[in-house]
Design a protein around this motif. Structure first.
Motif, mmCIF file in Angstrom:
data_model
loop_
_atom_site.group_PDB
_atom_site.id
_atom_site.type_symbol
_atom_site.label_atom_id
_atom_site.label_comp_id
_atom_site.label_asym_id
_atom_site.label_seq_id
_atom_site.Cartn_x
_atom_site.Cartn_y
_atom_site.Cartn_z
ATOM 1 N N ALA A 98 -1.792 4.066 -8.213
ATOM 2 C CA ALA A 98 -3.122 3.599 -7.797
ATOM 3 C C ALA A 98 -4.141 3.652 -8.932
ATOM 4 C CB ALA A 98 -3.614 4.435 -6.620
ATOM 5 N N ALA A 99 -3.874 4.445 -9.962
ATOM 6 C CA ALA A 99 -4.836 4.602 -11.059
ATOM 7 C C ALA A 99 -5.067 3.294 -11.814
ATOM 8 C CB ALA A 99 -4.365 5.701 -12.017
ATOM 9 N N GLY A 100 -4.043 2.470 -11.976
ATOM 10 C CA GLY A 100 -4.206 1.191 -12.677
ATOM 11 C C GLY A 100 -5.173 0.263 -11.953
ATOM 12 N N PRO A 101 -4.923 -0.047 -10.663
ATOM 13 C CA PRO A 101 -5.874 -0.866 -9.920
ATOM 14 C C PRO A 101 -7.268 -0.224 -9.835
ATOM 15 C CG PRO A 101 -3.775 -0.853 -8.797
ATOM 16 C CD PRO A 101 -3.666 0.154 -9.912
ATOM 17 N N ALA A 102 -7.327 1.105 -9.791
ATOM 18 C CA ALA A 102 -8.642 1.774 -9.786
ATOM 19 C C ALA A 102 -9.397 1.475 -11.082
ATOM 20 C CB ALA A 102 -8.475 3.282 -9.592
ATOM 21 N N GLY A 103 -8.672 1.439 -12.199
ATOM 22 C CA GLY A 103 -9.293 1.063 -13.469
ATOM 23 C C GLY A 103 -9.841 -0.351 -13.424
ATOM 24 N N ASN A 104 -9.080 -1.274 -12.807
ATOM 25 C CA ASN A 104 -9.572 -2.646 -12.662
ATOM 26 C C ASN A 104 -10.816 -2.705 -11.788
ATOM 27 O OD1 ASN A 104 -6.194 -3.447 -12.640
ATOM 28 N ND2 ASN A 104 -7.573 -4.229 -14.215
ATOM 29 N N MET A 105 -10.824 -1.942 -10.706
ATOM 30 C CA MET A 105 -11.993 -1.946 -9.829
ATOM 31 C C MET A 105 -13.210 -1.330 -10.521
ATOM 32 S SD MET A 105 -11.179 -3.707 -7.378
ATOM 33 C CE MET A 105 -9.693 -4.367 -6.689
ATOM 34 N N LEU A 106 -12.997 -0.342 -11.360
ATOM 35 C CA LEU A 106 -14.091 0.246 -12.128
ATOM 36 C C LEU A 106 -14.715 -0.783 -13.069
ATOM 37 C CD1 LEU A 106 -15.705 2.823 -12.750
ATOM 38 C CD2 LEU A 106 -13.958 3.395 -14.438
ATOM 39 N N ILE A 107 -13.876 -1.563 -13.743
ATOM 40 C CA ILE A 107 -14.387 -2.632 -14.606
ATOM 41 C C ILE A 107 -15.147 -3.658 -13.770
ATOM 42 C CG2 ILE A 107 -13.755 -4.562 -16.115
ATOM 43 C CD1 ILE A 107 -11.302 -2.854 -16.971
#
Length: 182
Positions: A98-107
């Motif tokens: 989930a950390a990868g998509p969370a990084g995308n959502m943060l951007i």
């Protein structure tokens, strides 16, 4: 034609940055949760170079080709992990996934906030015509590099985050769902 190539290059740079953040977030989460595989492979970094070395076709060739021919970028990347660690700690593996998509959502959230602030202070205006590249226009009414970049970062990262959460292997959503539904 020159503007199309310029927009294609913005999509490519956005893809490269966004995918690097996505994979670095996987690597960082895995390392912090007990799997040093990606860390030892140099993947806990915002430099795209180790990620390109790992997946040159998915990180460089295909995204550059699609951005210059289609006007948007697509590709892939991956961060290594220990499958035995993931099997032993499925909840940790789900957090890592989930950390990868969370990084995308943060951007995406950051780009959205910057677009909203720009609208509020008059740096950006609502454009005459909206597209994936022009969610806003500059104060002159025309798209600017900044308005295009922020628009592309928002659209591309929402897409990358949501797409990667689909519960289909090898996407991140399959690992997340696997930890929730044994």
């Amino acid at each position: 034609m020159g503007m199309d190539i310029g927009i294609g290059l913005v999509w490519f740079v956005s893809f490269l940055f966004s995918t690097t953040v996505h994979e670095a977030m996987h690597a960082l989460a895995a390392w912090r949760l007990g799997d040093p595989t990606a860390y030892n492979g140099g993947q806990v970094t915002l430099s795209p170079i180790p990620h390109i070395r790992r997946e040159p076709i998915g990180m460089l060739v295909l995204p550059l080709l699609t951005s210059l021919t289609q006007g948007w970028a697509i590709g892939w990347a991956s961060a290594p992990y220990d499958p035995y660690w993931a099997q032993r700690y499925p909840k940790r593996a789900a957090i890592m996934a989930a950390a990868g998509p969370a990084g995308n959502m943060l951007i995406a959230i950051t780009a959205l906030v910057l677009l909203r602030v720009g609208l509020a202070i008059g740096v950006f205006l609502a454009p005459d015509r909206i597209s994936f590249e022009t969610l806003v226009a500059s104060a002159s009414g025309q798209p600017s590099f900044l308005s295009i970049l922020l628009s592309v970062l928002l659209i591309q990262n929402v897409f990358l985050g949501v797409f990667n959460l689909l519960p289909l292997p090898p996407l991140d959503g399959a690992a997340v769902l696997g930890a929730v539904v044994p």
